[in-house]
Design an enzyme around this catalytic site. Structure first.
Site, PDB file in Angstrom:
ATOM      1  CE  LYS A  65      -2.888   0.797   3.548  1.00 52.29           C
ATOM      2  NZ  LYS A  65      -2.988   1.885   4.177  1.00 52.29           N
ATOM      3  CE  LYS A 125       0.484   4.686  12.970  1.00 55.37           C
ATOM      4  NZ  LYS A 125       1.094   5.559  12.042  1.00 55.37           N
ATOM      5  CG  ASP A 153       1.053   0.602   9.377  1.00 55.23           C
ATOM      6  OD1 ASP A 153       0.834   1.266  10.322  1.00 55.23           O
ATOM      7  OD2 ASP A 153       1.435   0.696   8.137  1.00 55.23           O
ATOM      8  N   GLY A 199      -4.520   8.331   5.473  1.00 53.91           N
ATOM      9  CA  GLY A 199      -3.778   9.150   6.063  1.00 53.91           C
ATOM     10  C   GLY A 199      -2.240   9.553   5.077  1.00 53.91           C
TER      11      GLY A 199
END
Ligand code: S3P
Length: 433
Positions: free
Chosen positions: A24, A345, A318, A97
């Site tokens: 990503k 997050k 993450d 974000g």
């Protein structure tokens, strides 16, 4: 958007071969740099998730032509650094974000006004961390009183390079400033307190932009044109992490993860799991451009609790939702500290994960900057993902070590990073009802 949930029986497995979706972080960067480059770029292995499509749509709104050649493969006709056109709409970054913070850096260098907005989660996340250094570069960027988006960017100022020490270890802030630095007079230098993921630096170099490095400082010269190129994006270790944990905690499972990025600034999850007793073999190491890639062979392993080394927190930032599931299945106690960033997050991941673990009968306690989790056995029950894709996918894996059916609510956000998650998980043996 329609509310969806997962319901998983406890009889699942997690074995076979996983071809994870494209990374990503790299997908966002590839779309951005290809759009700003001179010439035509091709990107393979692109993640076609909602987050990355928000980035793609934003550049289409600014006049960049993008063609899909095949699933995961696009051709981008770069506009050059100064070729973007004013968008005729607010740029909607959805849940992402990365899209919002990086694009803000690009937009501050344009001669037109723009507005960046997102969903309720994104519009509640901290944006002062980019606005403050962008303003120091001369940008006219305004945010809401709470320090959040929508962000209003006005033209008419000339950016100048700065020498900036990041107060938080954030690759998004670093990347935002490097992208703004392309439009600035002079040099932009960023020093990071802790080394963060370096995909922007790697990809800028792939697009022929020279960078200078010294210790944890990176500099670039404003005005450097980017040249179109071909990019192959590795599989996303952050997406694979759920299944890696799934294979470790379900009995008699072996999982091969193919073509996954193992950039050391991202691979903290492998190190942490190995410290907990996980058997993860790294095979067939090679490179996609500047990015290291490998296949992983993961075998079910008895895990034990650990104190997670603070120096691995940023490299695994993450993957904590998945790591908390591993900790809940481990013998003994796992302690995490120094991870207050988890509260900023897609959800407050300390709070959402602790509350989900507790509702499934695991002892977990919040600390301001981390958690304490005592390993046990998951019971059945219902968990609220808080609209957070990674929390939802992590709790799906809990079903592999549970005594009853687990329901996870608010799973629609999974499409932001892993649109094929349910199909992939079903193929590997998870028992969706
Ligand atoms: C990202 C950086 C990290 C990470 C996010 C993706 C990136 O955020 O959590 O999912 O692509 O640069 P921070 O930079 O806020 O730490």
């Amino acid at each position: 958007m329609e509310n969806t949930c997962f319901q998983l029986a406890p009889r699942g497995r997690c074995a076979g071969q996983l071809d994870p979706p494209g990374d990503k972080s790299m997908s966002h960067r590839a779309i951005m740099l290809a759009s700003l480059a001179q010439g035509t770029s091709e990107i393979g292995g692109l993640l076609a998730s909602e987050d990355c499509l928000a980035t793609l749509e934003a550049f289409r709104n600014m006049g960049v032509q993008v063609h899909w050649l095949a699933p995961g493969r696009i051709r981008v006709h770069g506009a050059g650094l100064h070729g973007l056109q004013a968008p005729d709409t607010v740029l909607d970054m959805g849940n992402s974000g990365t899209a919002m913070r990086l694009l803000a850096g690009v937009l501050c260098g344009q001669t037109f006004a723009s507005t960046l907005s997102g969903d309720a989660s994104l519009n509640a996340r901290p944006m002062q961390r980019i606005a403050e250094p962008l303003q120091a570069m001369g940008a006219d960027i305004r945010l809401c009183a709470a320090g959040t988006a929508p962000l209003e960017i006005r033209p008419g100022t000339t950016l100048h390079g700065i020498d900036y020490v990041l107060p938080v270890a954030s690759a998004q802030v670093k990347s935002c400033l490097l992208l703004a630095g392309l439009y600035a007079e002079g040099r932009t230098c960023i020093t990071e307190p802790v080394r963060c993921r370096d995909h922007t630096e790697n990809m800028l170099r792939a697009f022929s932009c020279a960078l200078e490095f010294a210790d944890q400082r990176v500099c670039l010269q404003g005005g450097t044109e980017l040249k179109a190129t071909e990019i192959d994006i590795p599989g996303d270790l952050s997406a694979a992490a759920f299944f890696i944990v799934g294979a470790l905690v379900s009995p008699d499972s072996q999982l091969t993860v193919k073509n996954v990025g193992i950039n050391p600034t991202r691979a903290g999850v492998i190190e942490i799991l190995r410290l907990m007793g996980a058997r993860i073999d790294i095979r067939n190491e090679r490179n996609y451009g500047e990015e290291p890639v490998a296949d992983l062979v993961v075998t079910s392993s008895p895990l034990h609790g650990i104190e997670i080394p603070r120096n691995l927190v940023v490299d695994a930032i993450d993957e904590f939702p998945a790591l908390f599931i591993a900790s809940a299945c481990a013998k003994g106690t796992t302690e995490l500290s120094g991870a207050e960033e988890l509260r900023t997050k897609e959800s407050d991941r300390i709070r959402t994960m602790v509350s989900g673990l507790c509702s499934l009968g695991i002892r977990a306690e919040e600390k301001p900057d981390g958690v304490t989790i005592t390993g046990g056995r998951f019971g059945g029950g219902t968990v609220d993902s808080g609209g957070d894709h990674r929390v939802a996918m992590a709790f799906a894996m809990a079903s592999l070590a549970a005594s009853g059916t687990i329901t996870v609510t608010g799973t629609e956000a999974v499409a932001t990073s892993f649109p094929g998650f349910v199909d992939t998980a079903t193929q590997l043996g998870l028992a969706f009802e």
